[in-house]
Design an enzyme around this catalytic site. Structure first.
Site, PDB file in Angstrom:
ATOM      1  N   LYS A  66       7.762  -2.915   3.013  1.00  0.00           N
ATOM      2  CA  LYS A  66       6.551  -3.188   3.794  1.00  0.00           C
ATOM      3  C   LYS A  66       6.276  -4.680   3.996  1.00  0.00           C
ATOM      4  CE  LYS A  66       5.330   1.031   4.672  1.00  0.00           C
ATOM      5  NZ  LYS A  66       5.392   1.561   6.028  1.00  0.00           N
ATOM      6  N   GLU A  90      -4.316  -0.522   7.696  1.00  0.00           N
ATOM      7  CA  GLU A  90      -4.476   0.804   7.104  1.00  0.00           C
ATOM      8  C   GLU A  90      -3.450   0.919   5.975  1.00  0.00           C
ATOM      9  OE1 GLU A  90      -2.419   0.195   9.433  1.00  0.00           O
ATOM     10  OE2 GLU A  90      -0.694   1.471   9.137  1.00  0.00           O
ATOM     11  N   SER A 101      13.612   2.488   0.030  1.00  0.00           N
ATOM     12  CA  SER A 101      12.551   1.732   0.703  1.00  0.00           C
ATOM     13  C   SER A 101      11.544   1.133  -0.277  1.00  0.00           C
ATOM     14  CB  SER A 101      11.818   2.644   1.692  1.00  0.00           C
ATOM     15  OG  SER A 101      11.425   3.842   1.046  1.00  0.00           O
TER      16      SER A 101
HETATM   17  C1  LIG Z   1       1.482   2.446   6.774  1.00  0.00           C
HETATM   18  C2  LIG Z   1       1.328   3.633   5.910  1.00  0.00           C
HETATM   19  C3  LIG Z   1       2.537   3.913   5.080  1.00  0.00           C
HETATM   20  C4  LIG Z   1       2.753   3.447   3.809  1.00  0.00           C
HETATM   21  N1  LIG Z   1       3.967   3.606   3.167  1.00  0.00           N
HETATM   22  C5  LIG Z   1       4.958   4.228   3.653  1.00  0.00           C
HETATM   23  C6  LIG Z   1       6.261   4.211   2.973  1.00  0.00           C
HETATM   24  C7  LIG Z   1       7.380   4.784   3.593  1.00  0.00           C
HETATM   25  C8  LIG Z   1       7.272   5.524   4.903  1.00  0.00           C
HETATM   26  O1  LIG Z   1       6.867   4.666   5.922  1.00  0.00           O
HETATM   27  P1  LIG Z   1       7.899   4.228   7.060  1.00  0.00           P
HETATM   28  O2  LIG Z   1       8.929   3.388   6.403  1.00  0.00           O
HETATM   29  O3  LIG Z   1       7.086   3.471   8.050  1.00  0.00           O
HETATM   30  O4  LIG Z   1       8.477   5.515   7.600  1.00  0.00           O
HETATM   31  C9  LIG Z   1       8.615   4.708   2.993  1.00  0.00           C
HETATM   32  N2  LIG Z   1       8.785   4.095   1.790  1.00  0.00           N
HETATM   33  C10 LIG Z   1       7.722   3.554   1.149  1.00  0.00           C
HETATM   34  C11 LIG Z   1       7.953   2.888  -0.180  1.00  0.00           C
HETATM   35  C12 LIG Z   1       6.432   3.596   1.723  1.00  0.00           C
HETATM   36  O5  LIG Z   1       5.384   3.040   1.056  1.00  0.00           O
HETATM   37  C13 LIG Z   1       1.775   2.676   3.030  1.00  0.00           C
HETATM   38  O6  LIG Z   1       0.610   2.628   3.361  1.00  0.00           O
HETATM   39  O7  LIG Z   1       2.197   2.062   2.018  1.00  0.00           O
END
Ligand SMILES: CC/C=C(/N=C/c1c(COP(=O)(O)O)cnc(C)c1O)C(=O)O
Length: 426
Positions: A83, A105, A409
């Site tokens: 992120k 968000e 991720s």
């Molecule tokens: C924007 C809302 C999604 C969030 N997280 C999604 C997330 C995801 C899924 O989100 P994407 O990568 O955008 O599909 C995958 N791996 C981790 C560690 C994540 O935290 C958040 O708020 O942290």
């Protein structure tokens, strides 16, 4: 502004000035690197974020699945998830645009935390909107956001998860466009958000492409990534998308090494507790928008989403907050439509098993979101193992090939409470 029939800018008139201002800033700073914006972005990714992240050979998984399995370690990025790539890019862009405030968000709290970290580092005020349900299941990240001096604003409407948090954040942005930038957390929303977030996340596959060629001497046969909104997914896929030789076209009989140019892409969605939708309840027991959603408009873009027959958007479900979303990014919807990306899904139980499996076999506690990608290996490779007589002629069903990259991720520290609770239930 479109990806095939998907994407666009389905927003109320009041937001168009902000969208146009953002589009012009995106084109000047991100696409044309005006004032050295992208150079500064890459410097922050390196010095503050800790990039590049390793592409690590998973010895135990390679043994278990009788193939070369590499893990792209976005869990080692500062903050513990991919992120930060997007949050740093967008917070820096807000500074270049002269904004004084950031709103965001969050579902899993990783995006909120990454935005709060970037806002502290780049010295700009930050307010995060988070559903009450998600606040309760991702408490460590709520504390982290507040520790970074961000305001965390609980959202109590609806199911109190990601969809409502995005709605509330968009509402705030529409009211405060003059001094506020909305750092959207995934490849969703009206153009230019999906493209811009993908561009910031594409550093993942830019590195992985170079790393795998150095370590394995060729491109991978497949890349596997979980998909909530699709940002780690598009980041992991983007620099392989053009390696698009359809696999069947060049498969020799049996399973010998294939030519360099065919990288299969698997987006793993949350199968939750089952795939049958109960329309009267208005809820889906999963979040598999790509494989069981319909075309519709959500959060400013035309995409695939979970909806009832009369177009009501269904509440989604997943054991992982970050995948618990009724929509998906329009570019990913397009790539699935054209057959370039294969949508698959694994349920809560399989994800929890993978959470434990990676922790025990590789010493890595993955985020529950990333656990879905790891779980897919078990299913796909297992089917090949079951179907085959000897390991050297795995059956055609083995779509993963000999050389696989799995995108980790994020790390699972945030999920330990949930996993302890869920394990107690089972
Ligand atoms: C924007 C809302 C999604 C969030 N997280 C999604 C997330 C995801 C899924 O989100 P994407 O990568 O955008 O599909 C995958 N791996 C981790 C560690 C994540 O935290 C958040 O708020 O942290």
């Amino acid at each position: 502004t479109k990806f095939g029939e998907y994407g666009g800018q389905y927003v109320p008139e009041v937001l168009m000035p902000a969208i146009e201002e953002l589009q012009s800033a995106y084109e000047r700073y991100v696409l044309e690197n005006e004032d050295g914006f992208m150079d500064e972005f890459r410097r922050h990714l390196r010095d503050f974020g800790g990039r590049p992240t390793p592409l690590q050979r998973a010895d135990a998984l390679s043994e278990r699945y009788d193939r070369e399995v590499y893990l792209k370690r976005e869990d080692l990025l500062h903050g513990g998830a991919h992120k930060l790539n997007n949050a740093l890019g967008q917070v820096l862009l807000a500074k270049y645009m002269g904004k004084e405030r950031i709103v965001a968000e969050t579902g899993a709290g990783q995006h909120g935390t990454a935005t709060a970290m970037a806002a502290s580092y780049l010295d700009i005020d930050c307010e995060v909107f988070m559903g009450r349900t998600d606040i309760n299941r991702q408490r460590p990240n709520v504390f982290r956001m507040r520790t970074h001096d961000a305001e965390v604003n609980p959202v109590d409407v609806g199911s109190g998860t990601l969809k409502e948090a995005i709605n509330e954040t968009m509402r705030d942005w529409a009211t405060n466009v003059e001094d506020t930038h909305y750092v959207i957390g995934s490849v969703v929303g009206p153009h230019p958000f999906p493209k811009m977030v993908r561009d910031f996340q594409s550093v993942i596959s830019e590195e992985a492409r170079e790393q795998i060629r150095k370590k394995a001497g060729r491109l991978p046969d497949s890349v596997v990534a979980c998909a909530g909104g699709g940002s780690n997914t598009m980041g992991a896929f983007h620099n392989f998308v053009d390696d698009a030789e359809p696999r069947s076209a060049n498969r020799s009989s049996g399973h010998g090494p294939r030519d360099d140019e065919s990288v299969s892409l698997f987006a793993v969605e949350a199968g939750g507790s089952g795939l049958t939708i109960d329309e009267d309840e208005g809820v889906a027991p999963h979040s598999a928008s790509l494989s069981s959603g319909q075309d519709g408009v959500l959060h400013g873009a035309r995409t695939k989403l979970l909806q009832s027959g009369d177009g009501q958007i269904l509440e989604s479900h997943s054991v992982s907050a970050g995948l618990d979303y009724s929509g998906v990014g329009p570019e990913l919807a397009h790539l699935v439509e054209t057959g370039r990306v294969t949508p698959v899904n694994v349920g809560d139980d399989a994800a929890l098993e993978a959470f434990h499996r990676l922790s025990k076999l590789e010493g890595i506690i993955p985020a529950l979101e990333s656990s879905h990608a790891v779980a897919y290996l078990e299913r796909a490779a297992q089917r090949a193992a079951d179907g085959s007589s000897g390991h050297d002629q795995r059956d055609e069903a083995d779509e993963l090939g000999d050389l696989v990259i799995v995108n980790v991720s994020g790390r699972g520290d945030k999920d330990l409470d949930t996993v302890i609770e869920e394990s107690a239930k089972r």
